[in-house]
Design a protein around this motif. Structure first.
Motif, PDB file in Angstrom:
ATOM      1  N   ILE A 275      85.776  56.883  56.712  1.00  0.00           N
ATOM      2  CA  ILE A 275      84.481  57.093  57.362  1.00  0.00           C
ATOM      3  C   ILE A 275      84.504  56.629  58.829  1.00  0.00           C
ATOM      4  CG2 ILE A 275      83.368  54.916  56.641  1.00  0.00           C
ATOM      5  CD1 ILE A 275      81.789  58.450  56.600  1.00  0.00           C
TER       6      ILE A 275
ATOM      7  N   GLY B 273      88.325  60.811  53.561  1.00  0.00           N
ATOM      8  CA  GLY B 273      87.167  60.032  53.102  1.00  0.00           C
ATOM      9  C   GLY B 273      87.455  58.595  52.748  1.00  0.00           C
TER      10      GLY B 273
ATOM     11  N   ARG C  82      85.034  58.120  49.964  1.00  0.00           N
ATOM     12  CA  ARG C  82      85.209  59.177  48.963  1.00  0.00           C
ATOM     13  C   ARG C  82      85.179  58.577  47.555  1.00  0.00           C
ATOM     14  NH1 ARG C  82      89.965  60.295  47.080  1.00  0.00           N
ATOM     15  NH2 ARG C  82      90.999  59.599  48.976  1.00  0.00           N
TER      16      ARG C  82
ATOM     17  N   ALA D 278      79.864  61.458  48.832  1.00  0.00           N
ATOM     18  CA  ALA D 278      80.914  62.480  48.841  1.00  0.00           C
ATOM     19  C   ALA D 278      80.486  63.671  49.700  1.00  0.00           C
ATOM     20  CB  ALA D 278      81.193  62.935  47.411  1.00  0.00           C
TER      21      ALA D 278
ATOM     22  N   VAL E 284      81.260  63.067  53.333  1.00  0.00           N
ATOM     23  CA  VAL E 284      82.659  63.327  53.702  1.00  0.00           C
ATOM     24  C   VAL E 284      82.880  64.832  53.864  1.00  0.00           C
ATOM     25  CG1 VAL E 284      85.064  63.126  52.961  1.00  0.00           C
ATOM     26  CG2 VAL E 284      83.493  61.213  52.603  1.00  0.00           C
TER      27      VAL E 284
END
Ligand code: SF4
Length: 679
Positions: free
Chosen positions: A396, A422, A426, A438, A441
């Motif tokens: 991120i 991610g 993630r 999610a 991402v």
């Protein structure tokens, strides 16, 4: 699309282009000594993004009503200047803005400058777990003065150029404290029965109406207090009618108190859950012949699609969204243009907003770290021309850095060691209630593709990349962290995996799992492993599972867990590091799922049967498990940094690679933003 959202509406004399109101948020920008620059820039950007009406964070009507040191007081000269410039900046951006008039009552923090001798006051001297204080009981004089303070606040709003006011009467603040039997134990004309308990809000509304005739006044009332002893549903209905008669131009309906045992705005709450209480208010108005009065639903809407659904179903007239405007100031404009995929969704983490609003740190947003810093980080291309940058790591922090570099007008390539982008974000996205992590991402990745920024997956930057790295003008290093494998006897056994492996293949884990570690990652993993079918509950299922009624709520009902999970920690608290507004929800869910927690253990060894520990009482015992997951810490990834040094390229670091102390996603995205600007 969004036919019901994009219908013009009206609140009193105010004509609004659509049905989305930006709800109030305290920002900790209000009392900054910057001449109101940050506050004005924050609101102007949201007006430019299409909010129909912005409601400011609460402005205290008197020093005693301030919710903390970061609050502005309407009578304060410097705060008035800041408010004036915020109103005029919003108008310049084409928006309209209401000033929220606020009094914290027993939620004021003791000892904060401005409170009455350090002792907050309230209808009765009832201890608050939130402010950890017992307020003093208001005298008749206090009550009269406070009613007048609200009226003066409304006059000030009009003088300062605001388009409306909203009286804050929900979420357990002073006005709400008068309506709830729990906090109003008075037996005088301000308490004792329902009619006298609602006298204070009605008198406030009347006084405000008289002070600013013709000026639009919204009243935010509580649709359901969600505490034992909260305002009964019949009293809430009667209050709505009384406020209509007292001259309110709209009723905004909030839910829950800070002391409520039911989550209201956390990720675990299905969007749209609380609209049911706004509809109850509307029904009461209709029954009393005041169905013309607009009702505004609020709390836990993060997509315009949710607002559309509620508006289309009927029974409310507007929807207020607050945090979604932190996450994406242009949520309305993008949605109107059919670009819902381009919206940065609020993921209801609360980490940079609600959790900070209880302290003094500036409110911002995990998915939009510019929030609150609009005056510092402008939009548009940087001076100095277009350059070519690499970002190492697509967690991120790296994704935020890449987006920022693109915003600044540069060319960007992203390199990620894993086969999927991610990083830890993630993993979080797999956890029930966190599907929007999610989605965040996926949104970043789609944006990279759309903006022509290559993403190289499965490319671990190392010594072989010297020539490649030298082709860039600079690099953001965001290669993240790696799980630490503690040196425990048995840690190399085949039944032992680290948390990253567990998130990668949770279905392969047996029916009994022991987790070494009890931080945020371990808590997320426990939720994932105990979740049943992975289906998110509907609003109706959520309400039923929390046994929510009009004024109160019973604790969470246990669910059947999919696995038997034990979390273990050497010391500290399970879930330490999770923000205060979310940790209690996460822990209550763990309890409901039967997750065992052992704190104060000493690990002796891992065997094929589980983990042998010495517990807090010094007793040796086996925590039986089919799999043992190591989630006891992380360390910065080092290889990429070494490669950058060897290549001699200019770089800035962001996220876990800079150090793991205090690491969370808020810090990661903020560092991603700042690293990109520093290059
Ligand atoms: Fe939403 Fe989290 Fe941003 Fe707050 S910090 S606005 S909860 S995404």
């Amino acid at each position: 699309m969004f036919d019901h959202v994009f219908r013009p509406g009206a609140i009193g004399a105010l004509r609004l282009p659509h049905r989305i109101v930006m709800g109030a948020m305290h920002l900790n920008l209000e009392a900054l000594e910057d001449g109101g620059e940050a506050l004005a820039a924050f609101y102007a950007e949201r007006a430019g993004g299409g909010a129909a009406l912005i409601v400011t964070g609460g402005t205290a009507v008197s020093p005693a009503g301030a919710g903390g040191p970061g609050y502005g007081v309407v009578g304060d000269t410097s705060h008035r200047a800041a408010l004036r410039s915020a109103a005029s900046a919003v108008h310049a951006a084409g928006g309209t803005i209401a000033l929220q008039l606020f009094h914290a009552g027993r939620y004021a923090l003791p000892g904060v400058a401005g409170t009455d001798g350090g002792a907050p006051f309230a209808p009765s001297a009832v201890y608050s777990r939130f402010s950890r204080t017992t307020p003093r009981e208001m005298t008749a004089g206090d009550i009269a003065r406070t009613v007048a303070d609200f009226a003066r606040g409304a006059e000030a709003a009009s003088e300062l150029g605001f388009d409306a006011v909203e009286v804050m009467g929900s979420e357990g603040y002073l006005i709400n404290q008068f309506t709830a039997p729990l906090t109003n134990l008075r037996e005088d004309e301000w308490g004792g029965d329902a009619q006298r308990r609602r006298r204070f809000p009605v008198e406030v509304m009347r006084a405000v109406r008289a002070a600013v005739p013709g000026f639009p006044v919204l009243f935010r009332m509580s649709g359901a207090d969600l505490v034992e002893g909260g305002t009964p549903a019949d009293d809430t209905a009667a209050l709505a009618v009384a406020l209509a008669e007292a001259g309110a131009d709209a009723l905004a309906v909030g839910v829950g108190w800070h002391e409520s045992p039911v989550p209201t705005v956390q990720a675990q709450v299905p969007p749209g859950t609380w609209a049911v209480f706004a509809k109850d208010v509307k029904r009461a108005l209709v029954a009393a012949g005041r169905g013309d009065l607009p009702v505004i639903a609020s709390n836990r809407f993060n997509r315009l699609a949710h607002a559309e659904e509620v508006l289309a179903a009927g029974g409310v007239d507007f929807v207020a969204m607050a945090r979604p405007f932190l996450a994406d100031p242009a949520i309305v404009t993008k949605s109107r243009e059919g670009r819902t995929d381009a919206v940065d969704l609020c993921i209801a983490c609360n980490e940079a907003c609600i959790d900070r609003s209880f302290g003094t740190e500036r409110v911002s947003c995990l998915v939009n770290p510019r929030a609150g810093y609009e005056a510092e980080f402008g939009r548009g291309a940087a001076g100095g021309g277009r350059r070519r940058y690499a970002v190492v790591g697509a967690g991120i922090a790296g994704l935020q850095a890449a987006r920022t570099l693109l915003d600044l007008g540069h060319d960007v390539e992203v390199f990620e060691a894993a086969c999927e982008p991610g990083g830890q974000f993630r993993m979080a996205g797999q956890v029930p209630g966190k599907a929007d992590f999610a989605r965040t991402v996926r949104h970043h990745v789609a944006e990279l593709a759309e903006r022509g920024a290559p993403l190289h997956l499965g490319h671990r930057i190392g010594p072989q990349d010297t020539a490649l790295l030298r082709t860039f003008d600079g690099v953001v290093l965001a290669s993240g962290v790696l799980p630490v494998r503690p040196a425990l006897p048995g840690s190399a056994l085949p039944n032992v995996i680290d948390y990253a492996q567990a998130f990668a293949a949770p279905h392969t884990l047996g029916p009994r799992v022991a987790v070494i570690g009890g931080g945020g990652i371990a808590v997320d993993l426990a939720h994932l492993l105990t979740a049943g079918n992975g289906q998110e509950p509907t609003p109706a299922e959520f309400l039923a599972s929390h046994a929510v009624t009009g004024g109160s709520a019973a604790p969470v009902r246990p669910a059947a867990p999919a696995r038997e999970v034990t979390l273990m920690r050497r010391g500290g608290r399970v879930g330490a590091g999770i923000g205060p507004s979310t940790r209690w929800v996460a822990l209550s869910q763990l309890r409901a799922a039967g997750v065992r927690t052992l704190v104060g253990v000493a690990y002796e060894e891992i065997t094929r049967e589980g983990v042998v520990v010495r517990d807090a009482e010094g007793e040796r015992r086996l925590v039986a498990a089919d799999h043992v997951v190591l989630a006891a810490g992380q360390e910065p990834e080092r290889d990429a940094r070494a490669a950058l040094r060897r290549a001699g390229v200019v770089f800035e670091a962001a996220g876990g690679v800079t150090g793991t102390a205090g690491l969370n996603a808020v810090r990661a995205t903020a560092e991603g933003l700042r690293a990109a600007h520093r290059l």
